[in-house]
Design a protein around this motif. Structure first.
Motif, PDB file in Angstrom:
ATOM      1  N   SER A  38     -12.272   2.076 -45.958  1.00  0.00           N
ATOM      2  CA  SER A  38     -13.008   1.099 -45.142  1.00  0.00           C
ATOM      3  C   SER A  38     -14.515   1.291 -45.291  1.00  0.00           C
ATOM      4  N   VAL A  39     -14.946   2.545 -45.411  1.00  0.00           N
ATOM      5  CA  VAL A  39     -16.374   2.835 -45.588  1.00  0.00           C
ATOM      6  C   VAL A  39     -16.779   2.686 -47.045  1.00  0.00           C
ATOM      7  N   ALA A  40     -15.966   3.267 -47.948  1.00  0.00           N
ATOM      8  CA  ALA A  40     -16.309   3.219 -49.369  1.00  0.00           C
ATOM      9  C   ALA A  40     -16.354   1.791 -49.887  1.00  0.00           C
ATOM     10  N   MET A  41     -15.516   0.907 -49.316  1.00  0.00           N
ATOM     11  CA  MET A  41     -15.472  -0.467 -49.803  1.00  0.00           C
ATOM     12  C   MET A  41     -16.797  -1.190 -49.584  1.00  0.00           C
ATOM     13  N   VAL A  42     -17.530  -0.791 -48.545  1.00  0.00           N
ATOM     14  CA  VAL A  42     -18.849  -1.393 -48.329  1.00  0.00           C
ATOM     15  C   VAL A  42     -19.742  -1.126 -49.538  1.00  0.00           C
ATOM     16  N   GLY A  43     -19.574   0.049 -50.166  1.00  0.00           N
ATOM     17  CA  GLY A  43     -20.335   0.382 -51.358  1.00  0.00           C
ATOM     18  C   GLY A  43     -19.675  -0.068 -52.647  1.00  0.00           C
ATOM     19  N   MET A  44     -18.400  -0.409 -52.601  1.00  0.00           N
ATOM     20  CA  MET A  44     -17.677  -0.851 -53.799  1.00  0.00           C
ATOM     21  C   MET A  44     -17.904  -2.322 -54.103  1.00  0.00           C
ATOM     22  N   LEU A  45     -18.232  -3.108 -53.068  1.00  0.00           N
ATOM     23  CA  LEU A  45     -18.319  -4.558 -53.228  1.00  0.00           C
ATOM     24  C   LEU A  45     -19.691  -5.006 -53.725  1.00  0.00           C
ATOM     25  N   ASN A  46     -19.677  -6.057 -54.521  1.00  0.00           N
ATOM     26  CA  ASN A  46     -20.916  -6.703 -54.961  1.00  0.00           C
ATOM     27  C   ASN A  46     -21.259  -7.780 -53.936  1.00  0.00           C
ATOM     28  N   PHE A  80     -17.312  -4.532 -57.679  1.00  0.00           N
ATOM     29  CA  PHE A  80     -16.145  -5.383 -57.452  1.00  0.00           C
ATOM     30  C   PHE A  80     -16.483  -6.639 -56.652  1.00  0.00           C
ATOM     31  N   GLY A  81     -15.980  -7.761 -57.125  1.00  0.00           N
ATOM     32  CA  GLY A  81     -16.218  -9.035 -56.451  1.00  0.00           C
ATOM     33  C   GLY A  81     -15.008  -9.494 -55.667  1.00  0.00           C
ATOM     34  N   PRO A 133      -9.677   5.702 -57.752  1.00  0.00           N
ATOM     35  CA  PRO A 133     -10.768   5.184 -58.599  1.00  0.00           C
ATOM     36  C   PRO A 133     -10.306   4.609 -59.938  1.00  0.00           C
ATOM     37  N   PRO A 134      -9.477   5.324 -60.719  1.00  0.00           N
ATOM     38  CA  PRO A 134      -9.047   4.711 -61.981  1.00  0.00           C
ATOM     39  C   PRO A 134      -8.209   3.457 -61.777  1.00  0.00           C
ATOM     40  N   MET A 135      -7.422   3.431 -60.712  1.00  0.00           N
ATOM     41  CA  MET A 135      -6.628   2.237 -60.429  1.00  0.00           C
ATOM     42  C   MET A 135      -7.508   1.054 -60.065  1.00  0.00           C
ATOM     43  N   ALA A 136      -8.578   1.300 -59.320  1.00  0.00           N
ATOM     44  CA  ALA A 136      -9.499   0.223 -58.940  1.00  0.00           C
ATOM     45  C   ALA A 136     -10.184  -0.361 -60.160  1.00  0.00           C
ATOM     46  N   GLU A 137     -10.512   0.488 -61.146  1.00  0.00           N
ATOM     47  CA  GLU A 137     -11.154   0.011 -62.364  1.00  0.00           C
ATOM     48  C   GLU A 137     -10.213  -0.880 -63.172  1.00  0.00           C
ATOM     49  N   LEU A 138      -8.914  -0.594 -63.095  1.00  0.00           N
ATOM     50  CA  LEU A 138      -7.937  -1.412 -63.814  1.00  0.00           C
ATOM     51  C   LEU A 138      -7.780  -2.784 -63.180  1.00  0.00           C
ATOM     52  N   HIS A 139      -7.451  -2.791 -61.858  1.00  0.00           N
ATOM     53  CA  HIS A 139      -7.222  -4.062 -61.141  1.00  0.00           C
ATOM     54  C   HIS A 139      -7.016  -3.716 -59.671  1.00  0.00           C
ATOM     55  N   TYR A 140      -7.364  -4.644 -58.795  1.00  0.00           N
ATOM     56  CA  TYR A 140      -7.177  -4.348 -57.373  1.00  0.00           C
ATOM     57  C   TYR A 140      -5.707  -4.156 -57.017  1.00  0.00           C
ATOM     58  N   ALA A 141      -4.794  -4.662 -57.856  1.00  0.00           N
ATOM     59  CA  ALA A 141      -3.363  -4.440 -57.610  1.00  0.00           C
ATOM     60  C   ALA A 141      -3.036  -2.951 -57.679  1.00  0.00           C
TER      61      ALA A 141
END
Length: 489
Positions: A38-46, A80-81, A133-141
């Motif tokens: 929930s916190v990291a996503m604030v920094g993950m999003l464009n 990530f968008g 992290p590696p899964m996020a780089e592949l796809h949000y799935a």
């Protein structure tokens, strides 16, 4: 000599509190690894790209003004968008796994080993966190799959710890030990939010998952060697402590191994159990609203930057932990002195955890962009929720200690539904409409559910052990008497 070495730890810290402390840390790890996204996503999003891509659907009052650039600092966008609906999906999918694992996990903990169920819970959370992290780089799935895995592990924590507490916590210490264990969820939330915010700013969003997942491995080793399922199995314990726990609970080696089938009909027709079920479900809506969505409210509405968001979101959970410790000790002391009954103690704890947040959310609807007032109200709301640990969350052990794990699994399974709905509900309401008016709708729905919790639990909640807790033994005794009478005739 060997026996003395084994007991040396328990001479300093009683074995039951070694269990409670490690249980609390385990709960902290599971909750910390749950909320760090929930916190990291604030920094993950464009955020810049998302703002340009999202249609303007503003229907409420004007947005709160940003802090000036000097005060808020400059924040970089993430890679990530993911739109509001995808964000809601990622945050809610944790509870898909959480939903399906609890009842099976509760029965496995009761019938076989709660210690190893809890070990499985933390281990799968650690593995999935490290792979995020590696899964996020592949796809949000890929993130969704990891979150479901974490949810499967997280779902068995409360049932497993309830089973352990039912075997380790003397009745006079039950509120304190339960509060100590379960308040680890709030302590883990504080540490996770502060670490996640700091790591995201200093080393990037991926470091959140690697550092926190790696550190959690230490607990797994300690849990294996220092914890057992019951006092009878524990070697690192004094004989005095073992005898005290066993006698206070009325257990023997024989009865502790006895496996009773769950009296399902009696459970689902029990008013005290149904009161716990309603309270747990309604309370969890408010709990997840604050636990998962608070960082987004701070970012979207009050315009806090990452550093400010982290501190203002996390610190109330520290006060929650302190408040839960103080309240549980106070209620246990009053019960021990005969000033209040267990029923009153549970209702007082639950009332704190529902009435105070409801009032705070009502006030929050009308403070507008007053950041100081909003932060103060949210801090009070989060703090008071600590009453649930010595309220309805301890109540399963009171009414039926033989089935505490299963009862917790049932209520927590149903109470998981808000965890699935809340992120999707908030994401839908605020998609392109990140205003105070949109959040006001969210708060009013939460207040309504708190009112239902207060009414139902106040009327039907009970701290007394229910007859069906020993229905199997009683039924067996009656059948034995009938057979004896037939043989005599």
């Amino acid at each position: 000599m060997n026996r003395e070495n084994k007991c040396s730890i328990s001479n300093v810290i009683p074995a039951r509190y070694i269990l409670a402390i490690l249980g609390s840390i385990g709960m902290a790890i599971v909750y910390g690894l749950k909320v760090n996204l929930s916190v990291a996503m604030v920094g993950m999003l464009n955020h810049t790209a998302l703002k340009k891509a999202t249609p303007d659907k503003l229907t409420g009052e004007p947005e709160c003004a940003d802090f000036d650039a000097q005060e808020s600092g400059v924040e970089s966008d993430g890679p990530f968008g993911w739109g509001g609906d995808v964000q809601g999906l990622i945050l809610s999918c944790y509870f898909w796994g959480y939903f399906v694992s609890q009842i099976p996990g509760g029965r496995v903990a009761e019938l076989f080993s709660a210690k190893w169920v809890m070990f499985f819970s933390v281990t799968i959370n650690v593995v999935c966190t490290l792979l995020t992290p590696p899964m996020a780089e592949l796809h949000y799935a890929g993130v969704i799959v990891m979150r479901i895995g974490e949810g499967i592990g997280g779902g068995v924590t409360f049932p497993a710890m309830h089973v352990l507490l039912s075997k380790w916590a003397p009745p006079a210490e039950r509120s304190v030990m339960a509060a100590l264990v379960y308040a680890g969820t709030s302590l883990g939330t504080v540490i996770s939010m502060l670490m996640a915010g700091g790591l995201t700013v200093a080393a990037g969003w991926a470091s959140v998952f690697y550092v926190m997942g790696g550190l959690s491995c230490i607990w797994c080793v300690l849990w294996v060697f220092l914890v057992q399922d019951s006092p009878q199995q524990q070697r690192i314990i004094t004989q005095e402590e073992r005898d005290m726990i066993v006698e206070s609970l009325g257990n023997t080696e024989e009865t502790s191994k006895k496996k009773q089938p769950v009296p399902w009909k009696s459970v689902f027709t029990s008013a005290p159990f149904l009161a716990i079920l309603v309270a747990h479900t309604c309370s969890n809506w408010g709990w997840y609203m604050l636990l998962i969505e608070l960082p987004f409210y701070m970012k979207q509405v009050l315009k806090f930057n990452m550093a400010q968001n982290t501190v203002t979101t996390a610190m109330p959970f520290l006060s929650l932990w302190l408040f839960s410790m103080i309240l549980s000790k106070t209620l246990d002391t009053l019960r021990e002195k005969g000033k209040i009954s267990t029923t009153v103690a549970r209702k007082v704890g639950t009332l704190f955890a529902s009435a105070v947040p409801a009032v705070c959310m009502l006030a929050l609807c009308f403070v507008g962009c007053s950041r100081a007032a909003a932060v103060a109200l949210m801090a009070i709301a989060v703090t008071s929720i600590g009453g649930m640990f010595c309220g309805f969350l301890s109540n399963h052990i009171d009414i039926a200690p033989n089935f505490a794990g299963t009862l917790m699994a049932i209520t927590n399974t149903v109470a998981t539904i808000p965890g699935i709905i809340v992120p999707i509900f908030v994401g839908h309401i605020t998609d392109g409409n990140q205003t105070i008016s949109a959040w006001r709708v969210i708060f009013f729905v939460t207040i309504g559910l708190y009112i239902i919790e207060i009414v139902v639990y106040t009327l039907y909640g009970s701290g007394e052990q229910q007859p069906w807790n020993n229905v199997t033994e009683e039924g067996q005794d009656r059948n034995d008497s009938k057979r004896l009478k037939t043989d005599v005739d």
